[in-house]
Motif scaffolding. Structure first.
Motif, PDB file in Angstrom:
ATOM      1  N   ILE B  83       0.856  -1.021  -0.004  1.00  0.00           N
ATOM      2  CA  ILE B  83       0.011   0.031   0.085  1.00  0.00           C
ATOM      3  C   ILE B  83       0.957   1.114   0.161  1.00  0.00           C
ATOM      4  CG2 ILE B  83      -1.951   1.250   1.220  1.00  0.00           C
ATOM      5  CD1 ILE B  83      -2.674  -1.568   0.584  1.00  0.00           C
ATOM      6  N   HIS B  84       0.559   2.166  -0.888  1.00  0.00           N
ATOM      7  CA  HIS B  84       1.322   3.455  -1.170  1.00  0.00           C
ATOM      8  C   HIS B  84       0.504   4.517  -0.629  1.00  0.00           C
ATOM      9  CE1 HIS B  84       4.464   1.853  -3.972  1.00  0.00           C
ATOM     10  NE2 HIS B  84       3.674   0.748  -3.743  1.00  0.00           N
ATOM     11  N   ASP B  85       0.887   5.457   0.191  1.00  0.00           N
ATOM     12  CA  ASP B  85      -0.001   6.533   0.497  1.00  0.00           C
ATOM     13  C   ASP B  85       0.600   7.973  -0.480  1.00  0.00           C
ATOM     14  OD1 ASP B  85       2.395   7.723   2.184  1.00  0.00           O
ATOM     15  OD2 ASP B  85       1.501   7.404   4.056  1.00  0.00           O
ATOM     16  N   THR B  86       0.030   8.932  -0.087  1.00  0.00           N
ATOM     17  CA  THR B  86       0.224   9.905  -0.885  1.00  0.00           C
ATOM     18  C   THR B  86       1.590  10.702  -0.302  1.00  0.00           C
ATOM     19  OG1 THR B  86      -1.143  11.766   0.675  1.00  0.00           O
ATOM     20  CG2 THR B  86      -2.119  10.842  -1.277  1.00  0.00           C
ATOM     21  N   GLN B  87       2.036  10.294   0.518  1.00  0.00           N
ATOM     22  CA  GLN B  87       3.475  10.758   1.022  1.00  0.00           C
ATOM     23  C   GLN B  87       4.545  10.038   0.473  1.00  0.00           C
ATOM     24  OE1 GLN B  87       1.170  11.696   3.509  1.00  0.00           O
ATOM     25  NE2 GLN B  87       1.418  13.570   2.374  1.00  0.00           N
ATOM     26  N   GLY B  88       4.166   8.859   0.056  1.00  0.00           N
ATOM     27  CA  GLY B  88       5.110   7.909  -0.675  1.00  0.00           C
ATOM     28  C   GLY B  88       5.493   6.865   0.514  1.00  0.00           C
ATOM     29  N   ASN B  89       4.817   6.711   1.633  1.00  0.00           N
ATOM     30  CA  ASN B  89       5.075   5.734   2.653  1.00  0.00           C
ATOM     31  C   ASN B  89       4.466   4.381   2.141  1.00  0.00           C
ATOM     32  OD1 ASN B  89       6.221   7.529   4.477  1.00  0.00           O
ATOM     33  ND2 ASN B  89       4.151   8.236   4.778  1.00  0.00           N
ATOM     34  N   THR B  90       5.153   3.274   2.391  1.00  0.00           N
ATOM     35  CA  THR B  90       4.678   1.901   1.878  1.00  0.00           C
ATOM     36  C   THR B  90       4.375   0.953   3.146  1.00  0.00           C
ATOM     37  OG1 THR B  90       6.615   0.973   1.424  1.00  0.00           O
ATOM     38  CG2 THR B  90       5.411   2.190  -0.294  1.00  0.00           C
ATOM     39  N   PHE B  91       3.433   0.058   3.104  1.00  0.00           N
ATOM     40  CA  PHE B  91       3.426  -0.902   4.026  1.00  0.00           C
ATOM     41  C   PHE B  91       2.943  -2.163   3.524  1.00  0.00           C
ATOM     42  CE2 PHE B  91      -0.607   0.530   4.985  1.00  0.00           C
ATOM     43  CZ  PHE B  91      -1.691  -0.181   5.072  1.00  0.00           C
ATOM     44  N   HIS B 215       1.253  -3.712  -5.918  1.00  0.00           N
ATOM     45  CA  HIS B 215       1.339  -2.501  -5.521  1.00  0.00           C
ATOM     46  C   HIS B 215      -0.063  -1.688  -5.696  1.00  0.00           C
ATOM     47  CE1 HIS B 215       5.630  -2.267  -5.002  1.00  0.00           C
ATOM     48  NE2 HIS B 215       5.458  -3.320  -6.007  1.00  0.00           N
ATOM     49  N   ILE B 216      -0.569  -1.113  -4.607  1.00  0.00           N
ATOM     50  CA  ILE B 216      -1.768  -0.423  -4.690  1.00  0.00           C
ATOM     51  C   ILE B 216      -1.761   1.008  -4.122  1.00  0.00           C
ATOM     52  CG2 ILE B 216      -4.405  -0.241  -3.906  1.00  0.00           C
ATOM     53  CD1 ILE B 216      -4.314  -3.083  -3.592  1.00  0.00           C
ATOM     54  N   TRP B 217      -2.069   2.022  -4.751  1.00  0.00           N
ATOM     55  CA  TRP B 217      -2.223   3.408  -4.383  1.00  0.00           C
ATOM     56  C   TRP B 217      -3.660   3.690  -4.005  1.00  0.00           C
ATOM     57  CZ3 TRP B 217       1.299   1.447  -7.596  1.00  0.00           C
ATOM     58  CH2 TRP B 217       2.817   1.628  -7.456  1.00  0.00           C
ATOM     59  N   PRO B 218      -4.542   3.406  -2.875  1.00  0.00           N
ATOM     60  CA  PRO B 218      -5.687   3.410  -2.864  1.00  0.00           C
ATOM     61  C   PRO B 218      -6.011   4.818  -2.481  1.00  0.00           C
ATOM     62  CG  PRO B 218      -4.712   2.368  -0.913  1.00  0.00           C
ATOM     63  CD  PRO B 218      -3.594   3.032  -1.801  1.00  0.00           C
TER      64      PRO B 218
END
Lengths: 464, 464
Positions: B83-91, B215-218
Motif C-alpha cells: 500500500i502506497h500513501d500520498t507521502q510515498g510511505n508504503t507498508f 502495489h496499490i495506491w488507494p
C-alpha cells in the motif's frame, strides 16, 4: 423552462398518453408520436392483454389529470381471488379485510382511448399515429422516425424526448446500442409463456361466472386466470411452461391434446369456452420478461418511463399502476427542480428506481404465489388470518398485498421490505403452531408484529 | 460420444486454448478458430492487460493439462498488497498468514502462447487464426465465419461449438439476438474506466520497486495498481471515474492536468514513469463491466465458457482463474454424463453458475475494498487480526480472500457466503470494542467464529 419549444413523447400507450396529457395541462407544447394506427379507428388485436388490473396507484395518476369519474365508468371491481379447483369447486379469497379495498378490471384500449381523447382535446397537443421511431440520436436529442404509410423518414426534435414506447422500446435500444454510453441492462425471462383466450358473454350480455372477482385456476406449475370485461365476456389467460412438462406450449400441438389438457385441469371452464381450440391455435404465445436498466436518461435530453424503463411480469397487476405512478412521481420533480431537465431526470431516477426494481421482483414472487400457493392450506390459513387482522384492526395491519396494492402512499420498496418480513413471520408462526385457534386475535397480531420485527432486525444485521 | 467428428472452439484466448488442449488430450478432434492473428507472430498491443493475477484455481486448470512446471516459470510471486500513501510511505498487507499462500503475476500473452503451443503440438488440433465468427446458427449448430484476409465467408460446423470468445462474445450475441431463444442477460458497468501505463525496467533489467507484491495506491474514489513483469517492468493500471469527480477521465484532457493529478496523488510513482503522459494519451480507456447470462447452452449444440459466459471486473484477480476452473469443472462432467452433450451442458451450468455469479459479485465488492478500505484503519486492524489467525491457526481460519483465492476446493459461492458473514462479524466486533488488545488470540478466534455463525443464522432466518 421554455414551454413553447415542444417536448416529444415517443409512444402513445397508457404511460405516454397520460404523460402527454399531464405535460400539456402544465402548459408544455406536446408532440406525441405512436407507431401503431389510431386505436380509435381500428379493430383491436385479439390475444393482446385487452384488460388489466387497475388499482390505487394507477388512480393517483388519473387523479392528477382529473379523469377519475370517467375512468370509474370503465372499472369492474374485483373483490378477491376466486379460486377454482379441478373438481370445479370455488372459494373466494378476498384481497383485503377492509371493505373499501378492491382492484378493478379495466379495458386497456378503453382507458387508452379516454386518455388520448383528453390529450387531443387540448390545443397544445399534436398526435402523430403510424409513425415509428427507428432510433434516437442521444447527443443531438432528436428522434429519427419513419412514417409507416409513406415510408418517409423524418427527424423529430424537442427540448426533451420521453421514451414511453413500452417493453420493446426503440428509445431504450438507442441507449443500449450506443457504443460510448455505459448502459446497465438486464432482461430475465420466466420459463412460462402466456396465451389469451375468451369466455364470451352469455345470451343477454350476462356474465357466465362471477364478475366481481379475479378468477384463478392454480395448478402448481401452470395457471389459468380470468378478468371480466364490460360487455359480459371474460378475458382468460393461460400461463404454461414452454417445455419440460407433461403439458406445455411445445407439446400442446393438436386439438386433442389441448382438449385433454383443459378437460383434465380446468373442466369447469371448458363448457364456457366454445372457441377454446380455435383461439388456442390462432392467438399468439407471448413470453414473460422483466427488464431493468439504468440510467433511464441520457445527456439531460432523453428519459425512459413506464415499461420502456422497467418492464415487469403481470402477476401483481401493477404494470400500468407502476407506469401511472411514474408520471405522478416525475410530475412532482417538475415543481422541485425547475428549469434543468438533467437535474429533474436524475433526481427522478434516484428517487424512483428502487421502487420499480421492487415491484419487478414482487411481481415475479407473486407468480409463484398464484400458481402454487393460493391452493395451499397453510397459505389459505395465512390469508384468513390476515383478513381477520385487516377487518378488526384496519389501521394496524396491512398485508403485503394490501401495502403494494392499496397503500399508495407507501413506496413499493418499503412495501416489499416490510411485506416480505411479515409473510415469513406469519408462515413460520403458523407452521410452528404458535398461533393456535383459541388464541385471541389481538394476541396473534402482537405476536406477528413481534416476529416481523425480528425478521426486519435479521435483515438489518446483514445490512440489507 | 463420437471423437472423430470435430468439436469447434471459437476463440483461442486463455479459456479457449486450455479447453482445446484438454479436449484434444481426451482424444477429440479439435478445430480452434481465432479472430486475431497468431499472437506468436505479431507484436502485442500496448494497453491491453498484459499481465494478470494467477492463483490456485487457475493452477487446477493447468494441472489438468500437465503444464505446471512450464507455467511456474512464467510466474512472479506476489505475497501481499504493497500500500502506497500520498507521502510515498508504503507498508505490506500480506494476502495470507500461511507462508505458502501467495498469488502470481503472469503474462497474458506468455501464458496464451504456451497453451497454444501445447495444443498445436497435438496431431488432433487445428488452429485457424484471422478467422472471425460472425454468428452461430443455433439450430444447425454451425458457425458463420469470415477470413479476415480473404474476406471469404466460411461455414464451420462441429458436433458441438464452444464459445470461448470473451466478454464481447459473438456466440453469446447469437443467443441474445435470436428471436425465439429466451436468453436471460445482464450487463452492469462500473462508473469507473481503466487505463494501462508502464513503469519500465531499470538500467540492468532490475525492478524499480518491490517485485514481490501487488502495489496499490488507494485514493478513495480512484486507485492505481502495479503488477511486475518478467522483464523488470511493471504494468500499472489507473482506475478512475469517467466523470463527476475533481479528476476523472473526462477532464484529464491536457498534459498539465495529468501531471498535476499524478503529482498530487501518486508522487512516488511519477519519477518511475518517464512516459506517463505519452502513454496516458496513447493508450485506450476501457470500461469495466460484469456480464451474466443464462442459459449458457443452446440446443445441446453450443456452449459458452469463460468470459463469454461470465465477464467479471478484475478486482479479485479471478477472471482467468474462474475461466480455467470452468474447464476443470466441465471436464469432470464429461466423465459423469457420457455421450449426451445436452445433458453435459445443462448439468455443468446447473453446477457452475452460482459460483461464477458469486465471483462476479465478489469482484465488484473488492473494487470498493481496494480503492477505499485498504487505506482504512479499521480494515487494516481486521487484516492484521486475520493474518494472526491464519498464521497461528492455519487449519482453523481462512479469510474471505484466502477462501476465494487459495482454498480452491471450496466453491466461490460457499466462499462468498461464509466470507461475507465473517467480514461483517469481525468488523462489528472490532467496531464495538469487543476484541481488545489484551484478549488472547484463541478467545478472539472463538468470538469471531460465534459472531460469524450468528450472521449465517440471520441469513438462514431470512431464507437467503
Amino acid at each position: 423552462m421554455n414551454k413553447d419549444e415542444p417536448i416529444l413523447i415517443i409512444g402513445a400507450g397508457l404511460c405516454g398518453s397520460l404523460l402527454a396529457l399531464r405535460m400539456a395541462q402544465r402548459g408544455f407544447n406536446v408532440k406525441l408520436v405512436e407507431r401503431r394506427p389510431d386505436l380509435r379507428k381500428v379493430e383491436q388485436d385479439a390475444g393482446k392483454s385487452i384488460n388489466l388490473a387497475f388499482s390505487d396507484r394507477g388512480m393517483k395518476g388519473i387523479a392528477l389529470v382529473g379523469l377519475q369519474d370517467e375512468v370509474k365508468k370503465l372499472c369492474i371491481p374485483m373483490h378477491g381471488r376466486m379460486i377454482h379447483d379441478t373438481q370445479g369447486n370455488t372459494f373466494l379469497s378476498p384481497y383485503s379485510g377492509r371493505e373499501n379495498e378492491y382492484i378493478n378490471s379495466i379495458s386497456r384500449p378503453g382507458l387508452n382511448m379516454l386518455l388520448i381523447d383528453a390529450a387531443e382535446a387540448l390545443p397544445n397537443v399534436s398526435i402523430n399515429f403510424n409513425m415509428s421511431c427507428d432510433y434516437v440520436d442521444l447527443e443531438k436529442g432528436l428522434a429519427v422516425c419513419t412514417d409507416n404509410e409513406s415510408k418517409q423518414e423524418t427527424k423529430l426534435s424537442g427540448q426533451v424526448i420521453f421514451g414511453t414506447d413500452g417493453a420493446g422500446s426503440r428509445v431504450r435500444k438507442s441507449m443500449s446500442r450506443h457504443r460510448k454510453f455505459l448502459f446497465n441492462f438486464s432482461q430475465q425471462w420466466l420459463t412460462h409463456g402466456y396465451k389469451e383466450l375468451t369466455i364470451p358473454a352469455g345470451p343477454n350480455g350476462d356474465y357466465l361466472t362471477d364478475k366481481g372477482a379475479l378468477h384463478i385456476w392454480p395448478r402448481g406449475e401452470d395457471m389459468l386466470i380470468a378478468l371480466p370485461n364490460l360487455d359480459g365476456s371474460f378475458t382468460v389467460t393461460l400461463f404454461l411452461p414452454y417445455d419440460n412438462s407433461d403439458y406445455c406450449f411445445n407439446n400442446l400441438t393438436s386439438v386433442e391434446r389441448v382438449k385433454d389438457y383443459f378437460n383434465q385441469e380446468f373442466p369447469d371452464v371448458v363448457t364456457l369456452m366454445p372457441n377454446l381450440t380455435t383461439e388456442f391455435f390462432n392467438n399468439p404465445t407471448g413470453p414473460l420478461g422483466t427488464i431493468k436498466c439504468s440510467p433511464w436518461s441520457a445527456n439531460g435530453k432523453t428519459l425512459l418511463m413506464g415499461d420502456a424503463a422497467h418492464a415487469i411480469v403481470p402477476f401483481y397487476g401493477q404494470g400500468m399502476n407502476a407506469s401511472f405512478e411514474d408520471v405522478v412521481e416525475f410530475d412532482a420533480f417538475l415543481d422541485t427542480h425547475t428549469g434543468d431537465w438533467q437535474q429533474i431526470f436524475e433526481a427522478y431516477q434516484a428517487h424512483r428506481k428502487k421502487d420499480t426494481d421492487a415491484i419487478a421482483d414482487l411481481a415475479v414472487d407473486n407468480f409463484h404465489e398464484m400458481k402454487e400457493h393460493t391452493a395451499n392450506a397453510l397459505f389459505q390459513e395465512k390469508r384468513k388470518l390476515e383478513m381477520a387482522f385487516e377487518s378488526n384492526y384496519p389501521n394496524d395491519y396491512y398485508s403485503k398485498y394490501s401495502m403494494v396494492t392499496f397503500k399508495a402512499s407507501m413506496s413499493y420498496h418499503e412495501a416489499m421490505k416490510i411485506g416480505r418480513a411479515q409473510d415469513k413471520a406469519i408462515l413460520n408462526l403458523l407452521n410452528d403452531g404458535h398461533l393456535p385457534e383459541e388464541m385471541p386475535l389481538e394476541k396473534k397480531l402482537a405476536l406477528v408484529k413481534k416476529e416481523t420485527q425480528k425478521m426486519l432486525n435479521a435483515a438489518n444485521i446483514l445490512g440489507d
